[in-house]
Design a protein around this motif. Structure first.
Motif: not given
Length: 563
Positions: A194, A230, A233-235, A237, A279, A283
């Motif tokens: 992150d 995807e 977006t999750r891991y 950012p 998604l 996002e």
């Protein structure tokens, strides 16, 4: 109502004054001194009027169409203070030979004031092949750095502050694999994902349209792109998972309007695909970025960037229902036009690059690469790349252009060009939609034919002398080359191959086979491929081994012949 009447009366008065000026001032002057016998057009061939006035902007709403910086539709920039708040990132594209050589170049550029990394990969890496693959002899390190496994990436990034500086990587078909290597290097150093900032080019659609460095067919390639969107977006950012690229479209011969339209159409296709994955637009859209060319025609380029922001903002809001203001931002990197560089009188390229860089900055770029004077001859020498970086620094610190936001905003000429660029772009959108969308248009050869026609027209103009290129068909002289040319380490390839063989001999090959089998199974299904790719990278599987699995599952794309 009173204000509208006043504006209408003012425009009518101006029209009358303009007609009087033509009659009493312009025409007598033309009779005495005719205009030059020149082709008054933009680089893209669009006609340029003698004069632009408020009459050209009749019907343009200053608030709705031009607006204010940092406010919808962002024509004047995405930040309200422009470069007064923060200068653009000076991100010099670099990569050649071995990981050791490119790492040394990065360290040098950072010492010289570069503020972001940008990695170029060699042709075997771009095509997902190991350096010792029998299909790629003689291509080691020629147009970028060779990366065959995690071991190369570890050396390439050695000592570089990954948690403090952003990194751009120009890679497409194997983008997920190369990105996984970057993530694993950070992981091994104890750097949280992150905290990582950077950009993955990962724009596969433009490969089918222009650059042709694709591997798999469009549909599985789009799946890989959406997998990275995807996953980031999750891991991850702060990472930009796709840099939607018009640069290569322009380098292939497109006009400015084609570059704009085809690039934005690709971007909208990625948005649609990510939404179909499940998604929400807000996002992921804030992390999409763009990459545009900066060509010779200063005003046309500025108009292109301004139109791009306006079209993107309106389309994301109106078609996809984006609510987050950052989803509407078109953030872009620019690179000066490689196709404009000449091998003849290479010092002239310094001037071309300065003008092109100025266009990108006046147009509001977020980051910029300036080409070196010797790039029509070889990879940049240390002296040449330093001059290219200094070009940006002089513009930033000595020219004054960073003191105000959108300094050309309100220019009758620039606003008219911006409107024209938008209209041409939207017309192309309609044609693409009529063909069924971007991928059907690719398969029918639409983009390729449009670009080929534009490139042919431009080259005919040069060959006929109608368009002058200084040092080529104007003011040409025969003088010996006097600039230094980069020479790569002659032992770099042997060192790289020795490392590759050592990796294969010392890794846990049972684990590698297990990870590759898991990747194959995942590719045959529907799951996100980033987790199995990361496992393969951690096991030191090579880029060739991973891409061979995907080639076997997805197949290899063959472009249709366009006649």
């Amino acid at each position: 109502m009173k204000e509208e009447t006043t504006m209408s009366d003012s425009l009518a008065a101006f029209r009358k004054a303009y007609e009087e000026w033509e009659r009493t001032v312009l025409h007598p002057t033309l009779e005495r001194t005719p205009e030059r016998d020149a082709d008054f057009t933009t680089v893209s061939g669009a006609p340029v009027n003698r004069l632009y006035t408020p009459l050209d902007l009749e019907g343009t709403d200053p608030l709705h169409d031009i607006g204010l910086p940092g406010a919808y539709p962002f024509t004047r920039g995405i930040h309200p203070t422009g470069y007064r708040g923060k200068l653009w990132t000076m991100r010099m594209f670099a990569g050649f030979g071995s990981a050791e050589e490119t790492n040394a170049r990065f360290r040098y550029l950072l010492d010289q004031g570069q503020t972001g990394l940008s990695i170029a990969f060699d042709m075997p890496t771009l095509y997902g092949r190991d350096t010792d693959d029998p299909l790629v002899p003689g291509e080691f390190g020629k147009c970028g750095v060779a990366v065959s496994s995690l071991a190369d990436m570890e050396i390439l990034l050695d000592g570089l502050p990954l948690d403090e500086i952003s990194t751009s990587m120009t890679i497409n078909s194997p983008a997920a694999i190369i990105w996984a290597m970057y993530l694993v290097v950070a992981e091994k150093r104890g750097i949280s994902w992150d905290k990582l900032r950077g950009t993955l080019q990962n724009d596969i659609l433009k490969e089918y349209i222009a650059q042709n460095e694709y591997i798999f067919p469009p549909e599985p390639s789009m799946r890989l792109v959406v997998d990275t969107i995807e996953f980031s977006t999750r891991y991850v950012p702060q990472w930009n998972p796709v840099s939607i690229s018009g640069y290569h479209i322009r380098e292939a011969g497109a006009t400015a309007a084609q570059e704009l339209a085809f690039t934005l159409a690709d971007g909208l296709a990625y948005v649609q695909a990510a939404i179909e994955r499940g998604l929400h637009v807000d996002e992921f859209a804030p992390r999409l970025s763009f990459f545009f060319n900066a060509h010779n025609d200063l005003f046309e380029e500025v108009a292109k960037y301004r139109a791009a922001r306006r079209i993107w903002a309106r389309t994301l809001r109106e078609r996809f229902g984006a609510q987050n203001p950052r989803s509407l931002w078109l953030r872009f990197h620019a690179q000066t036009a490689g196709c404009s560089l000449t091998a003849q009188q290479p010092e002239n390229n310094i001037v071309r690059t300065a003008i092109q860089a100025l266009a990108a900055i006046l147009g509001g770029c977020q980051s910029l690469h300036t080409n070196s004077m010797d790039e029509a001859l070889a990879l940049p020498s240390e002296k040449a790349v330093t001059i290219a970086l200094r070009t940006q620094q002089i513009i930033a610190e000595e020219s004054g252009v960073a003191n105000t936001v959108d300094p050309l905003g309100g220019s009758y000429f620039v606003e008219t060009l911006t409107n024209r660029m938008e209209a041409e772009c939207l017309a192309y959108f309609r044609r693409i939609e009529e063909l069924g969308g971007v991928i059907p248009a690719i398969r029918r050869g639409f983009f390729q034919a449009e670009i080929a026609d534009a490139a042919y027209r431009y080259q005919c103009e040069i060959d006929s002398g109608r368009r002058g290129i200084i040092g080529v068909n104007r003011y040409a002289v025969k003088t010996p080359l006097e600039i230094p040319i980069l020479e790569m380490d002659p032992h770099g390839e042997a060192r790289h191959l020795e490392r590759l063989n050592r990796v294969r001999a010392t890794r846990d090959n049972a684990r590698v086979h297990q990870c590759l089998a898991a990747l194959r199974e995942a590719a045959m299904g529907q799951e996100n491929l980033m987790p199995p790719i990361l496992d393969c990278v951690r096991a030191y599987a090579t880029i060739g081994e991973m891409c061979d699995v995907l080639r076997d599952v997805f197949g290899v794309y063959r472009e249709m012949v366009v006649v």
